[in-house]
Scaffold this motif. Structure first.
Motif, short mmCIF file in Angstrom:
data_model
loop_
_atom_site.label_atom_id
_atom_site.label_comp_id
_atom_site.label_asym_id
_atom_site.label_seq_id
_atom_site.Cartn_x
_atom_site.Cartn_y
_atom_site.Cartn_z
N CYS A 22 0.80 -1.10 -0.12
CA CYS A 22 -0.19 0.18 0.00
C CYS A 22 0.92 1.14 -0.07
O CYS A 22 1.63 1.40 0.81
CB CYS A 22 -0.88 -0.07 1.25
SG CYS A 22 -1.96 1.39 1.30
N ASP A 24 0.30 4.20 0.94
CA ASP A 24 -0.09 5.05 2.24
C ASP A 24 0.18 4.34 3.42
O ASP A 24 1.04 4.83 4.24
CB ASP A 24 -1.93 5.16 2.37
CG ASP A 24 -2.07 6.28 3.35
OD1 ASP A 24 -1.29 7.24 3.18
OD2 ASP A 24 -3.24 6.47 3.73
N CYS A 25 0.00 3.05 3.56
CA CYS A 25 0.78 2.37 4.83
C CYS A 25 2.10 2.03 4.37
O CYS A 25 2.69 1.75 5.64
CB CYS A 25 0.10 0.98 4.85
SG CYS A 25 -1.76 0.92 5.22
N CYS A 47 -6.62 -1.06 -0.28
CA CYS A 47 -6.01 -1.49 1.13
C CYS A 47 -6.95 -1.80 2.18
O CYS A 47 -7.77 -0.87 2.40
CB CYS A 47 -5.26 -0.71 1.27
SG CYS A 47 -4.21 -1.03 3.18
N CYS A 50 -6.16 0.58 5.61
CA CYS A 50 -6.36 1.99 5.46
C CYS A 50 -7.62 2.49 4.82
O CYS A 50 -7.81 3.42 4.95
CB CYS A 50 -5.17 2.90 5.23
SG CYS A 50 -4.53 2.58 3.43
ZN LIG Z 1 -3.08 1.04 3.12
#
Ligand SMILES: [Zn+2]
Length: 87
Positions: A22, A24-25, A47, A50
């Motif tokens: 991901c 973002d993660c 994902c 998130c």
């Molecule tokens: Zn994520």
């Protein structure tokens, strides 16, 4: 005078659970991949940690509202269960 608006929304052929890195993660997380019928669009990846989603290497826009991540994850899981007739 009439105007036509064409909204391209291909149907989803199938969804699979997998692990994707991901953006973002910043690490591999459980994710759902949805493939479309038209063959032109890249698969959409969501994902499940998130709620972020992306396609073809580009992030999809985020809604400007509170709690969208939890709602997005719940919608994706509900759609997956509905696709398989699980309630
Ligand atoms: Zn994520």
């Amino acid at each position: 005078m009439s105007a036509y608006i064409h909204i391209h929304a291909p149907a989803i052929t199938h969804s699979v659970f997998t692990a994707e890195c991901c953006p973002d993660c910043q690490r591999p997380e459980p994710a759902m991949v949805r493939e479309f019928t038209d063959g032109y669009n890249d698969p959409e990846v969501i994902c499940l940690c998130c709620g972020e989603s992306w396609s073809g290497g580009y992030l999809w826009p985020k809604p400007f509202e509170r709690g969208w991540r939890q709602r997005r994850i719940a919608q994706v899981i509900a759609a997956f269960n509905a696709e398989r007739g699980i309630m």
